[in-house]
Design a protein around this motif. Structure first.
Motif, mmCIF file in Angstrom:
data_model
loop_
_atom_site.group_PDB
_atom_site.id
_atom_site.type_symbol
_atom_site.label_atom_id
_atom_site.label_comp_id
_atom_site.label_asym_id
_atom_site.label_seq_id
_atom_site.Cartn_x
_atom_site.Cartn_y
_atom_site.Cartn_z
ATOM 1 N N ASN A 55 0.824 -1.209 0.000
ATOM 2 C CA ASN A 55 0.000 0.000 0.000
ATOM 3 C C ASN A 55 0.856 1.256 0.000
ATOM 4 N N SER A 56 1.948 1.228 0.762
ATOM 5 C CA SER A 56 2.831 2.393 0.840
ATOM 6 C C SER A 56 3.486 2.693 -0.493
ATOM 7 N N TYR A 57 3.691 1.669 -1.316
ATOM 8 C CA TYR A 57 4.268 1.856 -2.645
ATOM 9 C C TYR A 57 3.191 2.088 -3.708
ATOM 10 N N GLN A 68 -2.833 -2.434 -6.464
ATOM 11 C CA GLN A 68 -3.606 -2.696 -7.668
ATOM 12 C C GLN A 68 -2.719 -2.885 -8.896
ATOM 13 N N ASP A 69 -1.417 -2.971 -8.684
ATOM 14 C CA ASP A 69 -0.474 -3.066 -9.800
ATOM 15 C C ASP A 69 -0.359 -4.513 -10.260
ATOM 16 N N CYS A 79 7.037 -0.548 6.139
ATOM 17 C CA CYS A 79 7.073 0.774 5.511
ATOM 18 C C CYS A 79 5.760 1.481 5.792
ATOM 19 N N GLN A 80 5.844 2.757 6.141
ATOM 20 C CA GLN A 80 4.655 3.565 6.386
ATOM 21 C C GLN A 80 4.736 4.833 5.550
ATOM 22 N N GLU A 81 3.685 5.093 4.782
ATOM 23 C CA GLU A 81 3.645 6.274 3.920
ATOM 24 C C GLU A 81 2.893 7.402 4.616
ATOM 25 N N SER A 85 1.942 11.327 -4.902
ATOM 26 C CA SER A 85 2.024 11.919 -6.231
ATOM 27 C C SER A 85 3.229 12.840 -6.301
ATOM 28 N N ASP A 86 3.962 12.780 -7.440
ATOM 29 C CA ASP A 86 5.116 13.662 -7.626
ATOM 30 C C ASP A 86 4.697 15.114 -7.834
ATOM 31 N N ASP A 87 3.415 15.342 -8.088
ATOM 32 C CA ASP A 87 2.946 16.695 -8.389
ATOM 33 C C ASP A 87 2.765 17.554 -7.139
#
Length: 432
Positions: free
Chosen positions: A330-332, A336-337, A360-362, A367-369
């Motif tokens: 989920n963090s990456y 759904q990939d 890992c925790q996001e 988004s890069d934007d």
């Protein structure tokens, strides 16, 4: 007004042109040496007064290792005399974590062609020489600055410094204690671009002379360590505009011989097929250090973990080691990939816990934007990685073997977004 703006690209007949455009690739020699060994520093300067594509920085070297990136202990970037990418220690461990959980088999096969080597299946029995390797994937400024093509006439001198890791990164035979490595024929290559249309460079000059600043975002990484058992609260602190991700794992902190290695007593993990230095232990069960007849069994039972950032727990319950894998996906944003990949050796929860475990925790939108992570500026945020588990050292078999005992190194990596501000006269400002 462009009437085609509302249509898909595959319905547009318009062609965009770049006038006076040319591209070439240059070979860059290391400043201090073309041969280096463990612990030494390799330095290289990027071309001056050039449009440089930092996405295509390539290092060539001769070396034997299953992943040549593991030779890097720290990567630093200096621009116009200012250190803007201080580089985290144990760069190779972070690279290994990201590679194990994102690099698919197609990418791995392409890397084999570049590196002139196949997967390690047994500890080497003799010195291996004249293996060609090329490093193309970089963490930090080189691999994430936006845009990736930057004008060094605006930035000033750009210098890279690579600190090489110690010999603990090596997969070795049972008789390999004290082994080392040497890199030779070290060089870098990079793409440079020229746009002689009479407009491009004048546009930048006018923009900067008007008092404006260019803002170049990039990913920064930091590492923190703590020594102890599997029940500990590891504190780390940082001040940043955007805390994006945190990783946590346990490593032995050294290279120990394993009785279950493909060659008994070798310095090679049979699950990850790397040096045991890169083994990440979760609810791993019993690991026997030493040879088949002389070893010490150590049992690892990590039960749960949780991050605490500025007093807020993430996730809001304490996951076990198996749940950590789903949360990492989920963090990456990989849940759904259907095309992404990971280490082909990682195909069961048992192997996940015994050699590949990491959480890992996001904290960002993903988004890069947008810069959307947690802002910890103003006061340095106190953060914790809290774990519960146990380490039990069993009785020796025979005379026993060299082992880490009841202590491991808790290793925490943090990813943030930094901004490099560039003004007229090569003025540089770094926003952490």
């Amino acid at each position: 007004m462009n009437g085609s703006a509302g249509y898909p690209r595959n319905l547009s007949y318009l062609v965009k042109r770049l006038s006076g455009y040319s591209q070439n690739c240059f070979k860059l020699q290391a400043l201090n040496q073309t041969t280096a060994s463990a612990g030494q520093v390799v330095t290289c300067d990027m071309p001056l007064n050039s449009l440089v594509d930092f996405d295509n920085v390539l290092q060539g070297l001769h070396f034997d290792l299953c992943r040549c990136e593991m030779v890097i202990e720290r990567l630093e970037v200096e621009i116009n005399g200012q250190l803007i990418g201080s580089g985290c220690s144990m760069y190779n461990q972070l690279w290994s974590i990201i590679a194990d959980t994102t690099l698919g088999e197609d990418v791995t096969n392409r890397r084999k062609v570049l590196q002139g080597s196949s997967d390690i299946v047994a500890a080497p029995t003799a010195n291996i020489t004249n293996q060609q390797f090329a490093i193309q994937n970089w963490l930090g400024f080189l691999g994430s600055c936006k845009p990736s093509i930057l004008d060094t006439s605006i930035l000033g001198n750009v210098r890279l410094r690579l600190t090489l890791a110690g010999p603990q990164i090596l997969a070795m035979s049972a008789a390999g204690a004290g082994a080392g490595y040497t890199l030779s024929d070290i060089f870098f290559s990079i793409d440079t671009i020229s746009i002689d249309d009479g407009l491009f460079y004048q546009m930048h000059q006018n923009f900067l002379q008007a008092g404006n600043l260019y803002e170049i975002p990039f990913n920064s990484f930091y590492s923190f360590t703590s020594t102890g058992g599997m029940s500990q609260s590891c504190k780390f602190s940082l001040s940043t505009q955007s805390l994006n991700r945190c990783w946590g794992c346990f490593i032995t902190g050294a290279n120990y011989p394993l009785s279950a290695a493909p060659t008994t007593g070798a310095f090679l993990d049979p699950i990850t097929l790397t040096a045991p230095y890169f083994t990440r232990l979760g609810n791993a069960g019993t690991v026997a250090y030493g040879t088949a007849t002389n070893n010490t069994p150590v049992t690892y039972a990590l039960q749960s973990y949780q991050f605490n950032v500025k007093g807020v727990y993430s996730p809001n319950w304490r996951p076990d080691t198996n749940q950590a894998y789903a949360l990492l996906m989920n963090s990456y944003n990989l849940s759904q990939d259907t095309l992404g990949g990971g280490n082909k050796l990682l195909d069961s929860l048992s192997k996940w816990n015994s050699g590949f475990w990491v959480c890992c925790q996001e904290f960002e939108h993903g988004s890069d934007d947008y810069i959307s992570g947690i802002d910890t500026r103003g006061s340095v945020a106190s953060c914790f990685w809290q774990c519960q588990g146990s380490i039990t050292v069993g009785g020796n078999v025979g005379t026993g073997g060299i082992n880490p005992g009841s202590s491991l190194t808790a290793l925490i990596f943090v990813q943030t977004t930094s901004i490099l501000r560039v003004g007229a006269g090569r003025q540089i400002e770094l926003v952490m």
